[in-house]
Design an enzyme around this catalytic site. Structure first.
Site, mmCIF file in Angstrom:
data_model
loop_
_atom_site.group_PDB
_atom_site.id
_atom_site.type_symbol
_atom_site.label_atom_id
_atom_site.label_comp_id
_atom_site.label_asym_id
_atom_site.label_seq_id
_atom_site.Cartn_x
_atom_site.Cartn_y
_atom_site.Cartn_z
ATOM 1 C CG HIS A 1 -1.688 -1.215 1.460
ATOM 2 N ND1 HIS A 1 -2.553 -1.693 0.515
ATOM 3 C CD2 HIS A 1 -1.742 -2.090 2.497
ATOM 4 C CE1 HIS A 1 -3.118 -2.806 0.969
ATOM 5 N NE2 HIS A 1 -2.630 -3.074 2.163
ATOM 6 C CG HIS B 1 -6.017 -5.883 1.368
ATOM 7 N ND1 HIS B 1 -6.866 -4.975 1.942
ATOM 8 C CD2 HIS B 1 -4.909 -5.921 2.154
ATOM 9 C CE1 HIS B 1 -6.304 -4.501 3.049
ATOM 10 N NE2 HIS B 1 -5.129 -5.036 3.195
#
Ligand SMILES: Nc1ncnc2c1ncn2[C@@H]1O[C@H](COP(=O)(O)OP(=O)(O)O)[C@@H](O)[C@H]1O
Ligand SMILES: Nc1ncnc2c1ncn2[C@@H]1O[C@H](COP(=O)(O)OP(=O)(O)O)[C@@H](O)[C@H]1O
Ligand SMILES: [Mg+2]
Ligand SMILES: [Mg+2]
Ligand SMILES: [Mg+2]
Ligand SMILES: [Mg+2]
Lengths: 326, 204, 326, 204
Positions: free
Chosen positions: C54, C214
């Site tokens: 991320h 995700h």
């Protein structure tokens, strides 16, 4: 092709609307991006520009300590003289204007035409040509301007902000360019909105070495082995052209579609390479700064620092794309 | 011949470029950055508008200034400056010989600005032969129709001859040896524009 | 799959080596990223963490005015308690530690275990749960934490830097979360290094609405029409959950593979949407901040500002990923 | 039964998870984030190493702590806490009945930590039925071999039964109705681990 756009022809205008809305410090007028605060009296004005698709370059570098105006052309197409003339006249604070031009036929032609036609402002020009993938010779168009453009804009911008006169700002800019070298590698081709399909096809196990920032194919293809090997190829090319020593500013730059985590993996390898050569990375930048739309890949740009350039690099800057010290 | 002929040529060229847009894009994708078709199409649309707006001045000059002002890239200023130089070299009424001389002036302007010569794999490799074929035809006393046809043929052959060349100017030069095996997009568009000249010449 | 990595298993470690080399202000030890300057006596320590992939979240937000430590797990896998315990103990300056946890089963479990096992430091926890694509109910895992994490880290970080006590910092953090909502849209799936192929297949004319960060698929697919329509879908979802009014902080966030120029196109549409609802964007952020590896797409996060949160947002911050005011 | 049995089970489970890794990844890609195979494989490799290092303590406790400390994600603390609770519930020597009770304690720990119940489409949907089958078999006087086989069958059936379920816990819950039609990866790995138990039971 899936892109977050409304229409292929409208991308640049829409994105500039977004920039203006996101950054109150910017003013967009007739496809030129200015500091909203206007020209600074007595300060050398800095104007750059080039095709769009390289964001944050150039418009993202308009602001305190860097550019006074940026002229974005259509995607990968240099801006037209009208934009450059308007920008040059608007940012002149009486101390003259420096044009920072990446070395491409289109960019140089349009900036030259603009410089010839600009009335009132004294204009100096610096050509950025850092890409060692291209042979520099009297019989070619010379090396391309790529990542070092950011260094030149930052360092010349800092000099200008300090009240340095035009000839000196131009000298600093040329010096930053002279001391910089780049090399780029693509994992994928980019897709221009107009074409709607990748500019070149690259098999899933190959990478393209020596690419520029316009989606043009590179010099040759090799199998993709890994980050370490690619970092080595890029650094060998840079080191082969201008041997590494002393203190270096190193940028590991993403081509637009490469995530930051991978750029850090590459930076680790580049930094180890530099150390192995007995040189030192004393300043660095890791991120997507001089991009080719959605291309995956990276470029490395190395600048041989001296005290002056280090000081100019460290000076405060406040732009959407680069900010520190204020 | 007069301004009307120039306008007709430009209109025809605009149509040819619009039609050939995809091909130019494909050629420029192979050895450049894929925007030559879009650049010229955008430019010639603007030329059409500028001519339709009916401003003053030689149509070629109007077109040249429009291309310079609206296209960007390498081809904008090159084609633009060539057309502007041509327009400036032509009187209100002119002969084929005048046209040939003006054409040569335009081509010289491309070479001067682009610091290029024939063999560099650029539009000059189509424009140069076209200019010479035009001059030769005029010298041999050919009429407009035949002269323009011979110029167009020379441009087509010149464009085709760029295929094996290794580029030394423009973006294609960055590819080095890999630029060989592809036709230069600028040479291809030059051939299209000369074909347009022949087409208009044929019905004039 | 082509990635700038050396091996799928080594990505996180290699990237952290790169981060450490690029940022002298950071210290990496046992897969935890700290401020190199060490704990600040009397200041509440801020620890966050979560799966990697991320970036710049979380490690890129370690520094003055934001986090004291970040615990990166493997790609998309929450960190383990050992990392969190070590980080918590190391950053405690005597005023206690705030855990900023995105609401995922894995993250909450591991942070809970760590908080239970941490000795010495007083620990408070804030759960970030801003994603309106997920139903918030007692009978589900609740909303996911996505973009608002950045807001919470920034605002709580500013509060902590000002010497605010733990309970107050925790209140500010919870308030920032309570006032924030997000929605994400994917144009492509991401590819994890371990899987080596896209997590989901998405036809070339479809987009996935309501994705998290995700690579998990979203709630539904619709044909891709254009930036305006997608911005509207995202903003309708946000506005439907917490109506837009007053002064807003708006982030248009890229998923990692989307170039900046497209994010500006989206921002232009989002800003117009906000205006049409009679609200105002008074602060904004456009860029790749909370990403999903190489996924193409964007998310919008909106925070309803009040004077306190505005002041905390504007406060100086100096981290690799976010910097202003110093 | 004693520690050696537990070690043998964990070794067998490690092998099963390594072999099933791709399948678990595929299941987790469909309704999660695609890391379940990698997570468990990494975790059980660490368990193998920890056991090989021959530290003190019940092997299940060692394994549990290792999973908690090394895996991360949701499954690390859940499986880890379950094994740790099992290990703590077992004396040095134990009967099948002791084992069944310890297993139930482990499953309870998953439910408690995960705030989940059967029907939420999680590993509990395999573990819960397995625990009940084990208790029932023990109550009916079955030996280890038969009891473990019945538990494994129940786990497999439980995992298969997750296919039509709509997830209410874990990442799959974010998909809402779209989570139906796929087997839960955690339930699938639970079935693998129970199969390993049956395999070891058969040769004990
Ligand atoms: N220096 C030059 N001299 C003459 N022609 C050139 C030169 N550089 C480029 N060209 C011509 O311009 C063409 C490319 O035009 P275009 O694609 O529109 O611009 P750009 O290269 O800036 O993208 C080339 O195919 C070539 O024919
Ligand atoms: N709250 C919960 N209670 C019980 N089991 C859960 C819970 N959340 C997730 N799980 C199980 O964990 C599995 C996912 O594990 P894994 O993929 O390793 O972790 P993550 O979801 O963090 O990526 C799910 O398939 C499910 O069986
Ligand atoms: Mg171009
Ligand atoms: Mg081109
Ligand atoms: Mg995970
Ligand atoms: Mg998972």
């Amino acid at each position: 092709m899936k892109k977050l756009i409304n229409s292929p022809g409208g991308v640049v205008g829409d994105a500039l609307r977004g920039m203006a809305a996101a950054h109150p410090s910017l003013l967009v007028r007739d496809q030129v991006v200015y500091r909203a605060s206007g020209p600074v009296a007595g300060k050398v004005g800095l104007v750059s520009g080039g095709g769009s698709g390289h964001e944050p370059l150039h418009a993202g570098f308009v602001g305190y300590g860097m550019l006074d105006a940026a002229c974005p052309g259509e995607i990968f197409t240099s801006p037209v003289p009208d934009q450059i003339i308007a920008a040059t006249q608007a940012v002149d604070g009486g101390a003259g204007v420096l044009h920072i031009v990446k070395n491409y036929t289109g960019d140089t032609l349009n900036f030259e035409l603009a410089a010839d036609l600009t009335e009132g402002a004294e204009v100096a020009t610096v050509l950025v040509d850092d890409d060692v993938a291209v042979q520099d010779s009297l019989y070619t168009a010379g090396r391309r301007g790529t990542g070092a453009t950011l260094f030149v804009e930052k360092m010349a911008g800092a000099a200008a902000e300090q009240g340095t006169p035009l000839t000196e700002v131009a000298r600093v800019a040329a010096e930053a360019d002279r001391r910089s070298r780049s090399f780029g590698i693509a994992l994928t081709s980019c897709t221009t909105p107009a074409a709607g399909k990748p500019t070149f096809d690259l098999p899933d196990d190959q990478v393209e070495l020596g690419v520029g920032i316009h989606g043009e194919p590179g010099r040759r293809r090799v199998p993709h082995t890994g980050a370490r090997e690619l970092a080595e190829v890029a650094m060998d090319a840079v080191h082969g052209d201008l041997p590494l020593y002393g203190d270096l500013l190193v940028m590991v730059n993403g081509m637009g579609g490469t995530p930051l985590i991978e750029l850090y993996v590459v930076f680790a390898e580049v930094e180890a390479y530099v150390r192995a050569k007995g040189a030192r990375v004393t300043r660095s930048l890791v991120g997507n700064y001089v991009t080719s739309l959605d291309m995956q890949g990276f470029s490395v740009t190395v600048c041989h620092l001296d005290d002056e350039l280090t000081r100019l690099w460290d000076a405060p800057v406040e732009t959407p794309g680069l900010r520190w010290g204020r | 011949m007069d301004a009307a002929f120039c306008t007709a040529w430009l209109e025809e060229a605009a149509g040819a470029v619009a039609e050939g847009r995809e091909r130019l894009t494909a050629l420029d994708s192979a050895i450049g950055d894929g925007d030559h078709g879009a650049n010229l199409d955008r430019g010639f649309s603007e030329v059409r508008q500028a001519l339709a707006a009916g401003g003053a001045g030689q149509p070629l000059t109007v077109a040249g200034v429009t291309l310079i002002r609206k296209v960007g890239g390498a081809s904008g200023p090159l084609y633009g400056s060539a057309l502007r130089a041509m327009g400036k070299a032509l009187a209100e009424e002119f002969t084929v010989a005048d046209f040939a001389a003006a054409f040569q002036a335009g081509v010289d302007e491309v070479a001067r600005l682009g610091k290029a010569e024939e063999g560099d794999k650029t539009m000059l490799d189509a424009l140069g032969p076209a200019a010479r074929a035009l001059a030769l035809a005029v010298g041999e006393g050919a009429g407009a129709r035949e002269a323009f046809e011979r110029a167009a043929r020379a441009a087509r052959e010149g464009a085709a001859a760029t295929v094996p060349m290794v580029a030394r100017k423009g973006r294609a030069s960055y590819l080095g040896e890999r630029s060989a095996g592809h036709e230069d997009p600028g040479a291809a568009s030059s051939a299209m524009i000369l074909d347009a000249l022949a087409a208009v010449g044929a019905r004039w």
